[in-house]
Motif scaffolding. Structure first.
Motif, mmCIF file in Angstrom:
data_model
loop_
_atom_site.group_PDB
_atom_site.id
_atom_site.type_symbol
_atom_site.label_atom_id
_atom_site.label_comp_id
_atom_site.label_asym_id
_atom_site.label_seq_id
_atom_site.Cartn_x
_atom_site.Cartn_y
_atom_site.Cartn_z
ATOM 1 N N ALA A 1 57.932 79.237 66.517
ATOM 2 C CA ALA A 1 57.589 79.699 64.821
ATOM 3 C C ALA A 1 56.123 79.187 64.398
ATOM 4 O O ALA A 1 55.356 79.879 63.657
ATOM 5 C CB ALA A 1 58.674 79.189 63.794
ATOM 6 N N GLY A 2 55.799 78.051 65.049
ATOM 7 C CA GLY A 2 54.546 77.408 64.580
ATOM 8 C C GLY A 2 53.291 78.155 65.218
ATOM 9 O O GLY A 2 52.078 77.882 65.054
ATOM 10 N N THR B 1 51.683 71.496 72.899
ATOM 11 C CA THR B 1 52.953 70.947 72.555
ATOM 12 C C THR B 1 54.211 70.942 73.137
ATOM 13 O O THR B 1 55.116 70.492 72.829
ATOM 14 C CB THR B 1 53.084 71.514 71.031
ATOM 15 N N ASP C 1 63.717 78.093 61.691
ATOM 16 C CA ASP C 1 62.491 77.522 61.355
ATOM 17 C C ASP C 1 61.775 77.241 62.751
ATOM 18 O O ASP C 1 60.608 76.547 62.381
ATOM 19 C CB ASP C 1 62.752 75.974 60.627
ATOM 20 N N ASP C 2 62.312 77.152 64.025
ATOM 21 C CA ASP C 2 61.676 76.791 64.982
ATOM 22 C C ASP C 2 61.338 78.051 66.136
ATOM 23 O O ASP C 2 60.281 77.985 66.776
ATOM 24 C CB ASP C 2 62.380 75.816 65.769
ATOM 25 N N ALA D 1 50.422 80.770 65.990
ATOM 26 C CA ALA D 1 49.618 81.390 64.880
ATOM 27 C C ALA D 1 49.561 82.857 65.418
ATOM 28 O O ALA D 1 49.447 83.339 66.658
ATOM 29 C CB ALA D 1 47.979 81.140 64.781
#
Length: 205
Positions: free
Chosen positions: A184-185, A102, A160-161, A187
């Motif tokens: 942040a996303g 990403t 948030d990021d 895992a």
């Protein structure tokens, strides 16, 4: 600014931090004894300020990372076990990036520099908090923590990021700083930080 853009700027940020380690933007700062209730772990919420931090707590027990070793004069550490880390190593700093499909890469920056006379670990924690105040997810002082038997300052910031987590300490006449930027996303992002910190080896002062 996107996360990928931010993390591509990590080498420049590490250089700035290296220079900051050799200077002091507030020569009258320091001398106070910090106190706070924050745990200082990578999963904690940054709810303390530079004047409200606590004495060091021992690092939680986790399985240490077993990947590539990176290090500078005062400290070494292992990355997570992945062949995809891209490491740039110089005499005074190391930058490691773990790419993502990403573009939101995990980054680790490690800096070592001479310490100013009379400045201790808490002084440097306050100084680095000011230095990093304009960065994304600007980290704030939370409770100190102990890594490999050495009390370290801790800075922690989240948006948030991004999770921005920093530890460092004065060791003898030098100071080291270790900076993590984790999307942040990702895992188990906090766990990855703790695994790398569990492998840290601070050289004798």
């Amino acid at each position: 600014m996107t996360i990928s853009r931010v993390l591509r700027l990590v080498p420049a940020a590490v250089l700035v931090l290296g220079l900051a380690a050799c200077t002091d933007d507030d020569p009258d700062a320091g001398g106070s004894t910090p106190s706070a209730s924050a745990t200082g772990g990578a999963g904690s919420t940054p709810d303390a300020t530079s004047s409200d931090t606590s004495s060091a707590s021992e690092t939680p027990s986790v399985v240490p990372a077993t990947g590539k070793e990176i290090g500078v004069a005062t400290v070494s550490m292992r990355l997570t076990d992945s062949p995809d880390w891209r490491v740039t190593d110089t005499a005074v700093n190391v930058v490691a990036l773990l790419p993502s499909d990403t573009g939101a890469n995990l980054s680790v920056g490690l800096v070592d520099a001479p310490n100013l006379p009379g400045r201790d670990t808490d002084d440097k924690g306050d100084s680095f908090e000011r230095t990093l105040s304009t960065e994304p997810a600007a980290p704030k002082r939370v409770a100190n923590r102990v890594l490999d038997g050495v009390e370290c300052f801790v800075l922690d910031g989240r948006t948030d990021d991004l999770h921005h987590y920093v530890v460092g300490a004065v060791v003898g006449d030098r100071v080291f700083l270790l900076q993590f930027k984790v999307p942040a996303g990702l895992a188990d992002g906090d766990q990855l930080i703790e695994q790398m910190l569990a492998s840290i080896d601070v050289k004798d002062a």
